[in-house]
Design an enzyme around this catalytic site. Sequence first.
Site, PDB file in Angstrom:
ATOM      1  N   ALA A 186       0.645  -1.309   0.046  1.00 12.45           N
ATOM      2  CA  ALA A 186       0.006   0.048  -0.131  1.00 12.45           C
ATOM      3  C   ALA A 186       0.697   1.274  -0.078  1.00 12.45           C
ATOM      4  O   ALA A 186       0.229   2.303  -0.394  1.00 12.45           O
ATOM      5  CB  ALA A 186      -1.025   0.074   1.243  1.00 12.45           C
ATOM      6  N   HIS A 204      -5.904   4.718  -2.264  1.00 11.76           N
ATOM      7  CA  HIS A 204      -6.494   5.720  -1.211  1.00 11.76           C
ATOM      8  C   HIS A 204      -5.510   7.066  -1.785  1.00 11.76           C
ATOM      9  O   HIS A 204      -4.680   7.085  -1.906  1.00 11.76           O
ATOM     10  CB  HIS A 204      -6.460   5.546   0.226  1.00 11.76           C
ATOM     11  CG  HIS A 204      -6.972   6.417   0.941  1.00 11.76           C
ATOM     12  ND1 HIS A 204      -6.034   7.681   1.443  1.00 11.76           N
ATOM     13  CD2 HIS A 204      -7.996   6.507   1.631  1.00 11.76           C
ATOM     14  CE1 HIS A 204      -6.909   8.094   2.138  1.00 11.76           C
ATOM     15  NE2 HIS A 204      -8.166   7.833   2.034  1.00 11.76           N
ATOM     16  N   VAL A 245      -4.083   9.325  -0.382  1.00 11.61           N
ATOM     17  CA  VAL A 245      -2.984   9.717   0.421  1.00 11.61           C
ATOM     18  C   VAL A 245      -1.813   8.760   0.126  1.00 11.61           C
ATOM     19  O   VAL A 245      -0.591   9.063   0.228  1.00 11.61           O
ATOM     20  CB  VAL A 245      -3.120   9.511   1.819  1.00 11.61           C
ATOM     21  CG1 VAL A 245      -2.868   8.134   2.524  1.00 11.61           C
ATOM     22  CG2 VAL A 245      -2.217  10.652   2.691  1.00 11.61           C
ATOM     23  N   LYS A 246      -2.055   7.723  -0.663  1.00 11.43           N
ATOM     24  CA  LYS A 246      -0.859   7.110  -1.339  1.00 11.43           C
ATOM     25  C   LYS A 246      -0.209   7.501  -2.619  1.00 11.43           C
ATOM     26  O   LYS A 246      -0.584   8.517  -2.812  1.00 11.43           O
ATOM     27  CB  LYS A 246      -1.736   5.357  -1.677  1.00 11.43           C
ATOM     28  CG  LYS A 246      -2.338   5.048  -0.416  1.00 11.43           C
ATOM     29  CD  LYS A 246      -1.284   4.505   0.738  1.00 11.43           C
ATOM     30  CE  LYS A 246      -2.383   4.336   2.190  1.00 11.43           C
ATOM     31  NZ  LYS A 246      -3.135   3.266   2.121  1.00 11.43           N
ATOM     32  N   LEU A 247       0.517   6.601  -3.294  1.00  8.03           N
ATOM     33  CA  LEU A 247       1.453   7.144  -4.549  1.00  8.03           C
ATOM     34  C   LEU A 247       0.786   7.530  -5.636  1.00  8.03           C
ATOM     35  O   LEU A 247       0.927   8.188  -6.319  1.00  8.03           O
ATOM     36  CB  LEU A 247       2.457   6.317  -4.666  1.00  8.03           C
ATOM     37  CG  LEU A 247       3.430   6.168  -3.462  1.00  8.03           C
ATOM     38  CD1 LEU A 247       3.600   5.106  -2.703  1.00  8.03           C
ATOM     39  CD2 LEU A 247       4.908   6.716  -3.977  1.00  8.03           C
TER      40      LEU A 247
END
Length: 379
Positions: A154, A180, A182-184
């Site tokens: 994740a 999501h 906020v991920k890369l």
Amino acid sequence: MFIPYGKHYIDDDDINAVVTALKEDYIATGPGIERFERAFAAYTGARYAVALSSGTAALHACSYAIGIQDGDEVITTPMTFVSTASSVMMCGGKPVFADIDENTYNIDPNEIEQRITPHTKAIIPVHFTGQPCDMEKIYGIARKHGLNVIEDAAHAHGADYHGSRIGACKYSDLTAFSFHPVKLMTTCEGGMVTTNDEALYQKIRLFRAYCSTKDPELLKDQTDGPWHYEVQGLGYNYRLSDVMCALGNSQLHKLERFVAKRRAVAQRYNDELKDVRGILLPYQAEGCNSSWHLYTIQIKDGRRREVYEKMRESGIGVDVHYLPVYRHPYFLENGYENVSCPKAEKLYDSILSIPIYYGLTEKQQEYVIETIGSILKTS
Ligand SMILES: *Cc1c(COP(=O)(O)O)cnc(C)c1O
């Protein structure tokens, strides 16, 4: 001005891709899903990819696919988001927590081996902050004991380990990703599983859509009419919509750029924070190239709360990743009250995530660096 610790980046190409997809005949299940899956598989180097509605759904599907059930034990790290462990419990399995390596903060392979019992079925390493785990060692342990390996990636889209990309499944059976914001890279909500194993791939495709099939080769009843479909297991609706896959595909085109920028931000922190007293910068293991989902520092001398509060007051959205999973009330109330991983506990007492994301400007980063410096200079 508020600078969060992480943030998505959406451009006009992304918006146009979503608008185009919305005008198509199929907006839930359409050809965009396979397009995104093929592109993601190609990016990671895995043979197969399955898009799912979240990273949690992806992890749940992985536990299901390897057959986790009541009484099975799965060894994982406490230094992670809850889904790594709860996804095992969703299948009736029991997460067993192994302590971390104090340099990389990733699961310590030696701690894994000590926790293997006749009930152990799998290992779920988490590439914490985007730094790859010691996969050769972990995979070696798994093969020696006949265990499956599921990578929780994740944090690790675009990270490299010993010359192969995370998600290639060179040292695992399955790899789970989250999209999501906020991920890369993002699909608003979403996830992906990559694998080189066709049987696991087929199981996850069924599980994602009610365990229902119309595929003539899979049907158990071959005598009913051409309308016939069958539910062959307890499945979920874990699909990622065609529209969100269009966004994912568009984001994937920028992933290399996203990761390169995060590496540059990390490098600047490494250079400019190295002389600040009272902090410990992240360590990078040899042969690994982190994707830098998080940039975490340790604040020494019991000053973490003070630094957290003063940074927040200054408009910088620092955060703490993570409370060791077994310390959440649900786990404490379900048999984990005596579990302790001392290195994870110690890290939790000092760790702080500071802003790192594609859209972070040089000026904003300068402000973050100056603010940390000025707080730690005063005592
Ligand atoms: C975000 C995250 C997940 C869960 O992904 P969702 O898409 O939010 O369901 C799982 N594991 C880790 C390590 C994460 O950071």
